[in-house]
Design a protein around this motif. Structure first.
Motif, PDB file in Angstrom:
ATOM      1  N   ARG A   1      14.564  -5.217   7.849  1.00 23.97           N
ATOM      2  CA  ARG A   1      14.067  -6.106   7.001  1.00 23.97           C
ATOM      3  C   ARG A   1      12.693  -6.115   6.716  1.00 23.97           C
ATOM      4  O   ARG A   1      12.049  -6.380   5.562  1.00 23.97           O
ATOM      5  N   ILE A   2      11.769  -5.395   7.304  1.00 21.89           N
ATOM      6  CA  ILE A   2      10.528  -5.074   7.260  1.00 21.89           C
ATOM      7  C   ILE A   2      10.309  -3.606   6.450  1.00 21.89           C
ATOM      8  O   ILE A   2       9.096  -3.204   6.322  1.00 21.89           O
ATOM      9  N   SER A   3      11.361  -2.729   6.401  1.00 19.90           N
ATOM     10  CA  SER A   3      11.384  -1.219   6.185  1.00 19.90           C
ATOM     11  C   SER A   3      10.603  -0.966   4.730  1.00 19.90           C
ATOM     12  O   SER A   3       9.894  -0.012   4.790  1.00 19.90           O
ATOM     13  N   SER A   4      10.904  -1.977   3.864  1.00 19.10           N
ATOM     14  CA  SER A   4      10.352  -1.533   2.659  1.00 19.10           C
ATOM     15  C   SER A   4       8.892  -1.495   2.654  1.00 19.10           C
ATOM     16  O   SER A   4       8.016  -0.427   2.139  1.00 19.10           O
ATOM     17  N   CYS A   5       8.245  -2.492   3.408  1.00 17.93           N
ATOM     18  CA  CYS A   5       6.660  -2.631   3.791  1.00 17.93           C
ATOM     19  C   CYS A   5       6.007  -1.330   4.521  1.00 17.93           C
ATOM     20  O   CYS A   5       5.077  -0.828   4.329  1.00 17.93           O
ATOM     21  N   ILE A   6       7.122  -0.972   5.410  1.00 14.06           N
ATOM     22  CA  ILE A   6       6.559   0.170   6.239  1.00 14.06           C
ATOM     23  C   ILE A   6       6.416   1.236   5.430  1.00 14.06           C
ATOM     24  O   ILE A   6       5.455   1.901   5.320  1.00 14.06           O
ATOM     25  N   PHE A   7       7.441   1.491   4.497  1.00  9.05           N
ATOM     26  CA  PHE A   7       7.515   2.726   3.706  1.00  9.05           C
ATOM     27  C   PHE A   7       6.264   2.629   2.640  1.00  9.05           C
ATOM     28  O   PHE A   7       5.460   3.631   2.521  1.00  9.05           O
ATOM     29  N   PHE A   8       5.977   1.783   2.239  1.00  8.37           N
ATOM     30  CA  PHE A   8       4.912   1.525   1.307  1.00  8.37           C
ATOM     31  C   PHE A   8       3.644   1.677   1.558  1.00  8.37           C
ATOM     32  O   PHE A   8       2.515   2.116   1.140  1.00  8.37           O
ATOM     33  N   TRP A   9       3.303   1.307   3.080  1.00 12.27           N
ATOM     34  CA  TRP A   9       2.017   1.000   3.654  1.00 12.27           C
ATOM     35  C   TRP A   9       1.931   2.041   4.645  1.00 12.27           C
ATOM     36  O   TRP A   9       0.641   2.184   5.189  1.00 12.27           O
ATOM     37  N   HIS A  10       2.722   2.643   5.344  1.00 18.15           N
ATOM     38  CA  HIS A  10       2.509   3.477   6.382  1.00 18.15           C
ATOM     39  C   HIS A  10       1.470   4.312   6.334  1.00 18.15           C
ATOM     40  O   HIS A  10       0.542   4.579   7.060  1.00 18.15           O
ATOM     41  N   LEU A  11       1.534   5.389   5.044  1.00 18.99           N
ATOM     42  CA  LEU A  11       0.498   6.355   5.082  1.00 18.99           C
ATOM     43  C   LEU A  11      -0.731   5.950   4.616  1.00 18.99           C
ATOM     44  O   LEU A  11      -1.809   6.571   4.776  1.00 18.99           O
TER      45      LEU A  11
END
Length: 341
Positions: free
Chosen positions: A283-293
């Motif tokens: 459920r939080i994976s989209s935010c992980i993708f957009f912000w991790h780098l």
């Protein structure tokens, strides 16, 4: 109940593979955790595996959610595309703006590239080359947007099931043919090839899965449970040539379909993927993708060299930030969505 179990398992699967992408992007240039089994696989293949799985999942889920509605002309192209953009574009734009500000803070005016900035805003950036977005992993959205347009066109204009399958199969072949050549044609480069091949392969898998009988499921599941680790072992130990000749081909046509199948069919894999922790990660994976780098680059700028302890602190902070961002995004959507009376 069955549909809900599918959705929870696929949500978890998306979370796990986006986490693989995040680990690949932040560990690929370091020697951190090199002694831990599996880290070398993530460093070598994590990006390609994660991208393949993400596009296949996108095609599979979009086919289930929108194919019938588009074919019946119950949803317009504008409404379809607007829904997709409203879900992804705000976070895409914010994360790229943060990456742009971070680069300007580090490199000054030399980081300002007007053409790159315009390409990023207009979703014309692609791949990891000259016209990559400022937040580089988000190139996927530029390619995904074209997949959405092509998917809608095929569903809308196909007069029967044969024409639909012919259209999406042709795009799988087009994507396959684009992977090796490095063309300078917009939306027809190697990165777009990965997107088209996997996305429309996911659409094909959405057609194939319902045709499998329960009797065949009982035979296929143990075979895939045995074949999947064996294929991964062969890839890591002897190179991908022994399987498919190219890691992207092996992931698209062998590894990812087996993983998707095991997540869908009732069994141990789907049961594990329904654990609350995995579902929360999804459920939080989209935010992980957009912000991790973006967060990792800022973290490195603040602390300089990043050892294993500091990396773990970054990782925990990134998960916490993503959870908070997902909660804020959910609250905003709920507030901005008109109540149904």
């Amino acid at each position: 109940m069955e549909q809900r179990d599918h959705f929870r398992a696929l949500t978890s699967l998306k979370g796990l593979f986006i986490l693989i992408i995040a680990l690949h992007n932040t560990l690929a240039d370091t020697q951190l955790f090199s002694g831990i089994p599996g880290i070398s696989f993530l460093v070598l293949f994590g990006g390609a595996l994660g991208n393949s799985m993400f596009f296949i999942l996108s095609g599979f889920l979009l086919s289930h959610g929108y194919k019938a509605r588009i074919q019946s002309h119950s949803i317009s192209f504008g409404s379809f595309l607007l829904r997709r953009l409203k879900k992804l574009y705000p976070m895409y734009l914010l994360s790229n703006l943060a990456a742009f500000v971070s680069e300007v803070a580090r490199y000054g005016a030399s980081a300002v590239n007007l053409e790159k900035l315009v390409f990023t805003i207009l979703l014309k950036a692609g791949g990891l080359g000259e016209h990559s977005p400022y937040n580089k992993p988000t190139w996927f959205l530029c390619a995904l947007l074209i997949c959405y347009v092509l998917f809608f066109a095929i569903c809308h204009h196909a007069k029967n099931h044969t024409q639909y399958l012919s259209g999406i199969t042709a795009l799988v072949i087009l994507g396959y043919s684009l992977i090796a050549p490095s063309l300078q044609i917009p939306y027809l480069g190697a990165s777009e090839g990965v997107a088209y091949m996997n996305f429309f392969l996911g659409c094909i898998l959405a057609e194939v899965y319902p045709l499998i009988s329960q009797k065949l499921h009982r035979r296929m599941q143990p075979a895939f449970l045995a074949a999947l680790p064996m294929c991964l072992y062969l890839m890591l130990s002897y190179g991908v040539e022994i399987i498919a000749g190219d890691v992207k081909i092996a992931f698209a046509f062998m590894i990812c379909p087996m993983i998707l199948y095991l997540a869908l069919v009732k069994g141990p894999c789907r049961t594990i993927l329904q654990f609350k922790g995995f579902v929360f990660l999804g459920r939080i994976s989209s935010c992980i993708f957009f912000w991790h780098l973006v967060l990792y680059q800022i973290f490195c700028e603040v602390f300089g060299s990043v050892g294993e302890i500091r990396y773990l602190l970054y990782f925990l902070g990134m998960i916490a930030f993503s959870a908070a961002a997902a909660a804020l995004e959910g609250a905003y959507r709920k507030k901005s969505t008109p109540a149904v009376t």
